[in-house]
Scaffold this motif. Structure first.
Motif, mmCIF file in Angstrom:
data_model
loop_
_atom_site.group_PDB
_atom_site.id
_atom_site.type_symbol
_atom_site.label_atom_id
_atom_site.label_comp_id
_atom_site.label_asym_id
_atom_site.label_seq_id
_atom_site.Cartn_x
_atom_site.Cartn_y
_atom_site.Cartn_z
ATOM 1 N N LEU A 181 -3.427 -5.397 -1.624
ATOM 2 C CA LEU A 181 -3.224 -4.592 -0.422
ATOM 3 C C LEU A 181 -1.952 -5.008 0.309
ATOM 4 O O LEU A 181 -1.220 -4.160 0.848
ATOM 5 C CB LEU A 181 -4.431 -4.722 0.501
ATOM 6 N N GLY A 182 -1.665 -6.302 0.319
ATOM 7 C CA GLY A 182 -0.443 -6.778 0.953
ATOM 8 C C GLY A 182 0.799 -6.254 0.259
ATOM 9 O O GLY A 182 1.788 -5.886 0.921
ATOM 10 N N GLN A 183 0.767 -6.209 -1.069
ATOM 11 C CA GLN A 183 1.888 -5.657 -1.827
ATOM 12 C C GLN A 183 2.088 -4.178 -1.515
ATOM 13 O O GLN A 183 3.215 -3.707 -1.351
ATOM 14 C CB GLN A 183 1.651 -5.850 -3.327
ATOM 15 N N LEU A 184 0.982 -3.434 -1.422
ATOM 16 C CA LEU A 184 1.078 -2.008 -1.092
ATOM 17 C C LEU A 184 1.676 -1.800 0.296
ATOM 18 O O LEU A 184 2.490 -0.892 0.501
ATOM 19 C CB LEU A 184 -0.308 -1.366 -1.149
ATOM 20 N N ALA A 185 1.267 -2.638 1.248
ATOM 21 C CA ALA A 185 1.720 -2.487 2.631
ATOM 22 C C ALA A 185 3.217 -2.728 2.774
ATOM 23 O O ALA A 185 3.839 -2.268 3.736
ATOM 24 C CB ALA A 185 0.950 -3.429 3.542
ATOM 25 N N GLU A 186 3.816 -3.431 1.802
ATOM 26 C CA GLU A 186 5.264 -3.652 1.832
ATOM 27 C C GLU A 186 6.025 -2.399 1.402
ATOM 28 O O GLU A 186 7.214 -2.268 1.692
ATOM 29 C CB GLU A 186 5.632 -4.813 0.919
ATOM 30 N N LYS A 187 5.350 -1.479 0.697
ATOM 31 C CA LYS A 187 6.017 -0.297 0.144
ATOM 32 C C LYS A 187 5.726 0.974 0.928
ATOM 33 O O LYS A 187 6.529 1.912 0.914
ATOM 34 C CB LYS A 187 5.590 -0.095 -1.313
ATOM 35 N N HIS A 188 4.557 1.041 1.570
ATOM 36 C CA HIS A 188 4.121 2.287 2.195
ATOM 37 C C HIS A 188 3.776 2.051 3.668
ATOM 38 O O HIS A 188 3.497 0.921 4.084
ATOM 39 C CB HIS A 188 2.896 2.847 1.460
ATOM 40 N N ASP A 189 3.798 3.134 4.428
ATOM 41 C CA ASP A 189 3.466 3.086 5.854
ATOM 42 C C ASP A 189 1.974 3.376 6.020
ATOM 43 O O ASP A 189 1.531 4.514 5.866
ATOM 44 C CB ASP A 189 4.303 4.122 6.608
ATOM 45 N N PHE A 190 1.214 2.348 6.342
ATOM 46 C CA PHE A 190 -0.229 2.485 6.500
ATOM 47 C C PHE A 190 -0.653 2.439 7.972
ATOM 48 O O PHE A 190 -1.810 2.162 8.278
ATOM 49 C CB PHE A 190 -0.954 1.381 5.727
#
Length: 227
Positions: A128-137
């Motif tokens: 989830l941390g990796q995803l949060a670096e790429k997308h605006d959540f």
């Protein structure tokens, strides 16, 4: 229009860097990688190329798949409102690993997929941390199936809740992947890096090339770009 020219027009509007400096026409290489991603075996793909007078081994096709995986773009940055996330077991050699994936419920865009060695709250938080670096959540609600994910979300300052209906979209994606893998692999050989490269090529095919009936036959990337 000759067949090779047709494929150049229809399959290669945005050629990848990995197609440079190859003797085989890049459109045919792109076609070969796409055929393999749809579920055609390496040997069947090599046989299909023979219809265009191109003789290549199945090992050559496998190298094209791996080179594609090393150069394909990441999914476009998204601002999803709802994201389904989960993990499933995959076997690499004799060892069990875990494939974590997340998908935008509205656009069907696969936001990320990664193979990790362990299952649990810590790996989930890592993903989830990796995803949060790429997308605006900032306005995103994650749909999960267990309390461990709620803990992982809290660690990453993300929000979500238990959901057993719309979250099934990620289960459907796992089924799509499993149908593709099970035809040729009882287990992944070549190690985790090899499995990760194949997965990257498949994710690219799913997001950028595969028409989705739920999106009026648009691809997830086209759906994101039209919003």
């Amino acid at each position: 229009m000759a067949a090779q020219e047709l494929f150049t027009v229809s399959l290669e509007p945005n050629p990848l860097a990995c197609w440079d400096d190859e003797s085989t026409a890049s459109a045919l290489r792109a076609l070969a990688v796409r055929l393999h991603s749809t579920g055609i075996s390496l040997r069947e793909t090599a046989a299909a190329l023979e219809q265009f007078g191109v003789i290549r081994s199945h090992q050559a096709v496998w190298q094209w798949v791996h080179r594609t995986a090393e150069t394909v773009p990441d999914p476009p940055t998204a601002e999803p409102s709802r994201v389904a996330v989960d993990e499933t077991a995959v076997k690499i050699g004799t060892e069990q690993h875990w494939l974590y994936a997340a998908i935008d419920v509205e656009t069907k865009l696969l936001l990320g997929a990664v193979v990790l060695e362990r299952r649990g709250t810590d790996p989930a938080a890592e993903f989830l941390g990796q995803l949060a670096e790429k997308h605006d959540f900032s306005e995103t609600t994650f749909l999960v199936d267990g309390m461990g994910y709620l803990t992982a979300l809290a660690r990453c300052d993300l929000r979500g809740h238990l959901d057993y209906v719309d979250r099934n979209l990620i289960e459907k994606w796992f089924q799509t992947l499993a149908m593709r893998i099970d035809r040729f692999h009882q287990t992944w050989m070549g190690g985790r890096a090899s499995a990760a490269r194949w997965l990257a090529a498949f994710v690219y095919y799913y997001n950028f090339q595969r028409p989705n009936q739920a999106l009026n036959n648009r691809t997830p990337v086209e759906e994101v770009q039209n919003r």
